[in-house]
Enzyme design. Sequence first.
Site, PDB file in Angstrom:
ATOM      1  N   HIS A 129      15.475  -8.485 -26.063  1.00  0.00           N
ATOM      2  CA  HIS A 129      14.414  -7.641 -26.610  1.00  0.00           C
ATOM      3  C   HIS A 129      13.576  -7.067 -25.462  1.00  0.00           C
ATOM      4  O   HIS A 129      13.267  -7.773 -24.505  1.00  0.00           O
ATOM      5  CB  HIS A 129      13.527  -8.445 -27.568  1.00  0.00           C
ATOM      6  CG  HIS A 129      12.627  -7.592 -28.400  1.00  0.00           C
ATOM      7  ND1 HIS A 129      11.437  -7.094 -27.923  1.00  0.00           N
ATOM      8  CD2 HIS A 129      12.742  -7.138 -29.681  1.00  0.00           C
ATOM      9  CE1 HIS A 129      10.858  -6.387 -28.872  1.00  0.00           C
ATOM     10  NE2 HIS A 129      11.627  -6.389 -29.946  1.00  0.00           N
TER      11      HIS A 129
ATOM     12  N   SER B 111      14.673  -3.131 -35.585  1.00  0.00           N
ATOM     13  CA  SER B 111      13.368  -3.731 -35.303  1.00  0.00           C
ATOM     14  C   SER B 111      13.438  -5.243 -35.442  1.00  0.00           C
ATOM     15  O   SER B 111      13.878  -5.773 -36.468  1.00  0.00           O
ATOM     16  CB  SER B 111      12.314  -3.165 -36.258  1.00  0.00           C
ATOM     17  OG  SER B 111      11.115  -3.895 -36.175  1.00  0.00           O
TER      18      SER B 111
ATOM     19  N   THR C 130       5.629 -11.926 -29.141  1.00  0.00           N
ATOM     20  CA  THR C 130       4.579 -11.731 -30.157  1.00  0.00           C
ATOM     21  C   THR C 130       5.129 -11.726 -31.576  1.00  0.00           C
ATOM     22  O   THR C 130       4.402 -12.054 -32.521  1.00  0.00           O
ATOM     23  CB  THR C 130       3.828 -10.408 -29.901  1.00  0.00           C
ATOM     24  OG1 THR C 130       4.771  -9.332 -29.858  1.00  0.00           O
ATOM     25  CG2 THR C 130       3.055 -10.464 -28.590  1.00  0.00           C
TER      26      THR C 130
ATOM     27  N   CYS D 122       1.267  -2.257 -36.898  1.00  0.00           N
ATOM     28  CA  CYS D 122       0.321  -3.210 -36.313  1.00  0.00           C
ATOM     29  C   CYS D 122      -0.550  -2.441 -35.331  1.00  0.00           C
ATOM     30  O   CYS D 122      -0.306  -1.269 -35.041  1.00  0.00           O
ATOM     31  CB  CYS D 122       1.070  -4.339 -35.605  1.00  0.00           C
ATOM     32  SG  CYS D 122       1.992  -3.803 -34.149  1.00  0.00           S
TER      33      CYS D 122
ATOM     34  N   CYS E 108       0.918  -3.169 -25.658  1.00  0.00           N
ATOM     35  CA  CYS E 108       0.027  -3.843 -26.603  1.00  0.00           C
ATOM     36  C   CYS E 108      -0.851  -4.842 -25.846  1.00  0.00           C
ATOM     37  O   CYS E 108      -0.345  -5.592 -24.996  1.00  0.00           O
ATOM     38  CB  CYS E 108       0.867  -4.557 -27.660  1.00  0.00           C
ATOM     39  SG  CYS E 108      -0.106  -5.595 -28.773  1.00  0.00           S
TER      40      CYS E 108
ATOM     41  N   GLU F 281      10.478  -6.461 -25.147  1.00  0.00           N
ATOM     42  CA  GLU F 281       9.238  -7.182 -24.874  1.00  0.00           C
ATOM     43  C   GLU F 281       9.497  -8.408 -24.004  1.00  0.00           C
ATOM     44  O   GLU F 281       8.768  -8.666 -23.041  1.00  0.00           O
ATOM     45  CB  GLU F 281       8.563  -7.606 -26.186  1.00  0.00           C
ATOM     46  CG  GLU F 281       7.249  -8.357 -25.965  1.00  0.00           C
ATOM     47  CD  GLU F 281       6.654  -8.907 -27.250  1.00  0.00           C
ATOM     48  OE1 GLU F 281       6.163 -10.050 -27.225  1.00  0.00           O
ATOM     49  OE2 GLU F 281       6.703  -8.198 -28.279  1.00  0.00           O
TER      50      GLU F 281
END
Length: 685
Positions: A123, A223, A167, A12, A95, A125
């Site tokens: 996670h 992931s 996200t 991405c 990001c 993020e």
Amino acid sequence: MNINVAKTAGFCFGVNRAVNIVDDLLNSGKSVCTLGPIIHNMEMVNELKDRGCLAIDSVEDCPIDSTLVIRSHGVAQSVIDKIESLGLEYIDATCPFVKKIHNIVEKAGLENKIILIAGNKNHPEVQGIVGHCKSDCYTFNNEDELLELENIILNMNNNPICVVAQTTFSKKEWKKCIKTIKKVYTNAEIFDTICRATSERQEEADTLSAKSDLMIVIGDRHSSNTGKLYDICKSRCSNTYLIETAKELDRELVSVSENIGVTAGASTPARIIKEVLDTMSEEIKSSETVEMEESFEEMLEESLKNLNTNERVKGVVISIAPNEVIVDVGRKQSGFIPADELSNDPTAKPEDVVSVGDEVELLIMKTNDQEGTIMLSKRRVDAQKGWEELEAKADSDEVLTGKVSEVVKGGVIVIYNNVRVFIPASQATATRDESLEDLVGTEVKFRLLEVSQRGRRRRVIGSIRSVLREERAEQRAAFWAECEVGKKYTGVVRTLTSYGAFVDLGGVSGMIHISELSWSHIKHPSEVVNVGDEVQVYIKEINQETKKISLGYKDPDANPWEILRRDYPVDTVVDATIVGVTTFGAFANILPGIDGLIHISQIANQRIEKTSDVLSVGQKVQAKITAIDFDKKRISLSMRALLPVEEEVVEADEVVASTEAPVEETPDTVAEEVAETPVEETTEE
């Protein structure tokens, strides 16, 4: 056999950006650390590790000379504060879509809103998002966990609620949760922060797996987004397999399948996807026609093209801001170029790179149909053109000109046509002791030593020193052809020693002896000049055999003995400072670099036993110049000559003394004593 590759498979935008940042740093010769693995793909992490990129677990583990890269997941604000407090050099590769979530929750926290975050609390993020919340925040990974929070939140004085999502959160689960939130919390403000690329990837995976009898999901098992892709595909195709590399592919299963679907997580490099597709191509039955093989190769090529969208467009600059440039690319979407995508020179300002009305060639980096924008890059197009030019000049030995943008570990970076050229420290200056920092921002000439490419890695190495050596050789030849004693030059002080200063005259070095630096006595050349000073000198001596040059620096007009000859004749009364006291008198400074002797007999009208009884170092006195010997550089001074004449009073003890020493001291004997007394010379060694 039909193989359908998802158009959205692979890197991405955020992951690609982070990997490119690390790649560029490594190519420039910098030492790099990442806070955690840069992406959730161990193949790529190990590849970067082999190139010198170290993944660390905490900020404290980062070496002080390394550049720390914050990965695309982002980190808590406290981590940023820690990095800055330690004075570490870092690049934030978070990001932009994650950064947007940080801004949303920070603002909500300042408004004292309760923050709900849809995502896996473990996670990175999500942990980073929590670290930007300044008010009460809660996470939930599905509708059941959301319902468990109901009693807690409803008892919090009916505070307004802000809802965001990781996200890569499941779009399907998000819709279920939003439905519940709207039903239970009437004062909730909901932000759909799931990355559009994630949504598109999940939707395409759902569609593709539904019409496939074998579904291959490529990506790291750790992931999050790859795991969600696998769950989606598995629900639609029972023969769904998650593999990390082509080695895990079941070739027999591939050979018996008719319709194969392939997708990949956002952290999966295109190289690995290509390896999987190549492995599949080997399993095509030998009975298939050449046309089918060609068709497969075309399909493979097209698939890879979709994975790396690099379409070039031309645009016209509409407006320029400090952080971005707006361009018209002839489409309904609004095009913008981030400031860091304008040029490879980090010091360049947008207005220095482009002007309103300029037509520029650009590379499409990201299309966001939801927001109606296209992210573009001028830097990458220019870099590609510059790279092609450098490849053509690799063996030409041509002298090129570029600007030094920064000092990196082991050397400097020179920007040439938007390509970063690494100049090792040993090739950056004429001598090793010169500062690399002084080169930053200057235009330099260099030659190419190496231009090579291995996979995605491009390597350009140059040499400034080789050009400098040629220039200095030419300068030396010109200097020796025209130099002569007495000729004046402007030079730069390069080195200081205890006995003098070495000056670069432009390809040739000469020495100013310490005695030539000042008319007064100095202990070290640094009292007069410093390394880097520009000085005016003249040639005193030339030795053609040894190629050594002696330089003069003192101004002849400032010679204190000439000033004395001109302005201080005998009988002049001067203000002097006592600088030394001896048994036979005192030395007094009358001009910088010139001292005179006041004999003990010339200090007072009456006889004195010791000079120190009357005079001391630092004392200010008036004296008359009674004699000057310019050849021997000696001056006689008298304080007594300025005193009124008085009758001498003979004391009883003096009479006794005179009886013991019948020889009367006369002015002639005093003169002889002065002549025989060793007087300190004031000239330099």
